[in-house]
Write an enzyme that holds these catalytic residues in place. Structure first.
Site, PDB file in Angstrom:
ATOM      1  N   ASP A  89       0.863  -1.174   0.000  1.00 14.94           N
ATOM      2  CA  ASP A  89       0.000   0.000   0.000  1.00 14.94           C
ATOM      3  C   ASP A  89       0.903   1.228   0.000  1.00 14.94           C
ATOM      4  O   ASP A  89       1.745   1.379   0.885  1.00 14.94           O
ATOM      5  CB  ASP A  89      -0.878  -0.027   1.262  1.00 14.94           C
ATOM      6  N   HIS A 306     -11.175  -2.443   3.197  1.00  9.44           N
ATOM      7  CA  HIS A 306     -11.085  -2.102   4.624  1.00  9.44           C
ATOM      8  C   HIS A 306     -11.856  -0.833   4.980  1.00  9.44           C
ATOM      9  O   HIS A 306     -11.907  -0.462   6.151  1.00  9.44           O
ATOM     10  CB  HIS A 306      -9.615  -1.932   5.005  1.00  9.44           C
ATOM     11  N   ASP A 307     -12.401  -0.150   3.980  1.00  6.78           N
ATOM     12  CA  ASP A 307     -13.179   1.067   4.232  1.00  6.78           C
ATOM     13  C   ASP A 307     -14.679   0.833   4.066  1.00  6.78           C
ATOM     14  O   ASP A 307     -15.470   1.739   4.341  1.00  6.78           O
ATOM     15  CB  ASP A 307     -12.774   2.177   3.246  1.00  6.78           C
TER      16      ASP A 307
HETATM   17  C1  GLC Z   1      -7.782   5.787   1.713  1.00  6.01           C
HETATM   18  C2  GLC Z   1      -7.720   4.568   2.583  1.00  6.01           C
HETATM   19  C3  GLC Z   1      -8.328   4.883   3.917  1.00  6.01           C
HETATM   20  C4  GLC Z   1      -7.544   6.010   4.544  1.00  6.01           C
HETATM   21  C5  GLC Z   1      -7.426   7.221   3.597  1.00  6.01           C
HETATM   22  C6  GLC Z   1      -6.347   8.147   4.058  1.00  6.01           C
HETATM   23  O1  GLC Z   1      -9.084   6.146   1.403  1.00  6.01           O
HETATM   24  O2  GLC Z   1      -8.312   3.474   1.949  1.00  6.01           O
HETATM   25  O3  GLC Z   1      -8.355   3.770   4.763  1.00  6.01           O
HETATM   26  O4  GLC Z   1      -8.151   6.420   5.736  1.00  6.01           O
HETATM   27  O5  GLC Z   1      -7.098   6.846   2.302  1.00  6.01           O
HETATM   28  O6  GLC Z   1      -5.083   7.567   3.895  1.00  6.01           O
END
Ligand code: GLC
Ligand code: CA
Length: 536
Positions: A89, A306-307
């Protein structure tokens, strides 16, 4: 085929209640059995965990809770042995405020790292403008030490990097090459659509220099190498997606676009403002993406990450038809064109969890929204309803491995409570039951490897069905397949004057030769080949 691991919640190996790299290594055989080719690993870098690792304080160190660099190297090697690549990531829209770059940057106005971040003077003691943070409140934070404001599109502890500064870009590319040299399989790029922002004009997504930066990044890092790159690109249309992913443009392999994800929110409002899904809208969105990208762009296919809330709870039925609706959703998605992603636990039909008090929430986004809406006068019950439907903790409860205490995730106390349904819903159960969702996912992965039609075939929506039936053809060379899914908990009539040849996959034991005057069970789904039938 990519499987997303949220390491904090996957497998704990040392009893501290937090998933870790050794835990993941222990579970690689399971992932090999499922048949995946790559793991997208949510961030494992050093981080104070204001946003669970999406706030990075050192890109070249592993978070102590997760293990060491030696564990990471072992993971890459062990995964490789099983034909699995590790996709890192890449979170480079922002760092943590505890990153040494930011510590330097905030120390004085003439520090060499000052321009690594986005600093502006206030106007009459106010923020430079009214840009808002995704996690609510102003996106500008006053730093009393120098008296300027810095930009943070997420939490205050996630200051935005200044991509207009060539030194920032160079530092990012060097870091990417550090990871490429370790043998990783690619990058998932966190909110990459934001790096071309012009905050003074309140342009955040899809800024004018975005694609120049990505082409520069491609040339400086992964270009010409066999790596998978996927951009998290909110607000992408098919036209925008082509800019990112047309191979001729040398940017990314593919995008994550989120148009379908917004269908159950009230238009123009936020994800917390709920409304039911309209199935015809889902058909329209999927059809659009399936047809308009043509061969100039490449899309990802996903229900979960995960979101996002758990799909069987969201658009399936986790009470009466959990397995049946889970299979329907899997078949519907995995027969489309694009690269499928499976989020941990999706393959065993894990569900949302229900909280009755905000103290049970762990996620910064939910907590901030709760405080904000409470202040604005919303009723507590309504806010909790939104959190239960859409909160990110739904996806982040620990992986359910077996029916032992804490679902086999940890011998200690889990950092986030395990969903109470783990005695029934867990990996051990799914592996024992030949009818489980797990084997549907496994079969779908095998089918994609076997049939080029699934990868390359064109898409055609069947429009002459009830609203609740989502049916489509895939065509490839002389071949056509028909995919039929009942997207509802009611029986549905379906009729087509065509004889099917062969059943590829189904979530019933029915026989599918004649398709005339059939009644589909709730959430019934099947895929059949039609041979040359369609030309007749
Ligand atoms: C992306 C990620 C999320 C995170 C955000 C800030 O949307 O998927 O989990 O909070 O970016 O990094
Ligand atoms: Ca641990």
């Amino acid at each position: 085929m990519v499987y997303q691991v949220y390491p904090r919640s996957f497998q704990d190996s040392n009893g501290d209640g937090i998933g870790d790299l050794q835990g993941l290594i222990q579970r690689l055989d399971y992932l090999e059995k499922l048949g995946i080719g790559a793991i997208w690993l949510s961030p494992v870098y050093q981080s104070p965990n204001d946003d669970n690792g999406y706030d990075i304080s050192d890109y070249e160190q592993i978070m102590a809770e997760f293990g060491t660099m030696a564990d990471m190297e072992q993971l890459i090697k062990e995964a490789d042995k099983r034909g699995i690549k590790i996709i890192m990531d890449l979170v480079v829209n922002h760092t943590s405020d505890e990153h040494p770059w930011f510590i330097e940057s905030r120390s004085s106005k003439d520090n060499p790292y000052r321009d690594f971040y986005i600093w502006r003077e206030g106007i009459d003691g106010q923020a430079p403008n009214d840009l808002e943070s995704t996690f609510l409140g102003s996106a500008w934070q006053l730093d009393t030490h120098t008296g300027d404001y810095y930009l943070h599109l997420f939490s205050k502890k996630q200051p935005d990097l200044n991509w207009e500064n060539a030194a920032v870009r160079k530092a990012v590319y060097d870091m990417m090459n550090f990871w490429i040299d370790k043998g990783i399989g690619g990058f998932r790029m966190d909110v990459i659509d934001l790096v071309g922002k012009i905050p003074d004009q309140k342009i955040t997504g899809n800024g004018p220099k975005l694609h120049d930066y990505l082409q520069e990044m491609n040339a400086a890092t992964f270009g010409g190498k066999d790596l998978l790159t996927v951009g998290e690109t909110w607000g992408a249309t098919p036209e925008i997606a082509k800019l990112y992913s047309d191979p001729k443009r040398h940017e990314l392999s593919m995008v994550f676009q989120f148009e379908h994800v917004a269908l159950d929110e009230q238009p123009g409002k936020s994800k917390w403002d709920l409304r039911p899904l309209v199935i015809s809208e889902l058909k329209n969105v999927f059809s659009k993406w399936q047809t308009e990208l043509g061969n100039q762009g490449w899309n990802s296919l996903f229900w979960n990450n995960h979101d996002l809330p758990r799909i069987v709870s969201r658009w399936g039925n986790d009470r009466d038809y959990r397995v049946q609706s889970g299979k329907m959703l899997a078949i519907l998605l995995h027969m489309l064109k694009g690269t499928p992603y499976i989020y941990q636990g999706e393959e065993i039909g894990m569900t949302n969890r229900v909280i009755t008090d905000i103290s049970e929430a762990a996620d910064i986004e939910s907590k901030n929204m709760y405080a904000d809406r409470l202040e604005k006068g919303y009723a507590k019950e309504d806010i909790l309803l939104s959190i239960n439907a859409k909160g990110r903790d739904n996806a982040r409860t620990p992986m359910q491995w077996d029916s032992s205490k804490h679902a086999g995730f940890t011998t200690g106390t889990p950092w986030l409570a395990v969903n109470q349904n783990y005695p029934e819903i867990n990996v051990a159960q799914a592996l024992e039951d030949t009818n489980s969702l797990f084997y549907t996912y496994q079969q779908l992965i095998t089918l994609r490897k076997k049939y080029p039609l699934i990868v390359w075939g064109t898409f055609e929506l069947l429009t002459d069905t009830t609203e609740e039936i989502f049916a489509y053809y895939r065509h490839y060379k002389e071949e056509s397949w028909l995919i039929v899914c009942n997207f509802s908990d009611q029986e549905q009539p379906f009729s087509l004057d065509i004889n099917a040849e062969q059943t590829i996959i189904a979530n019933t034991d029915k026989e599918y030769h004649s398709l005339l005057n059939r009644t589909l069970d709730p959430y019934e789904a099947f895929v059949v080949t039609l041979g040359g039938n369609l030309d007749a």
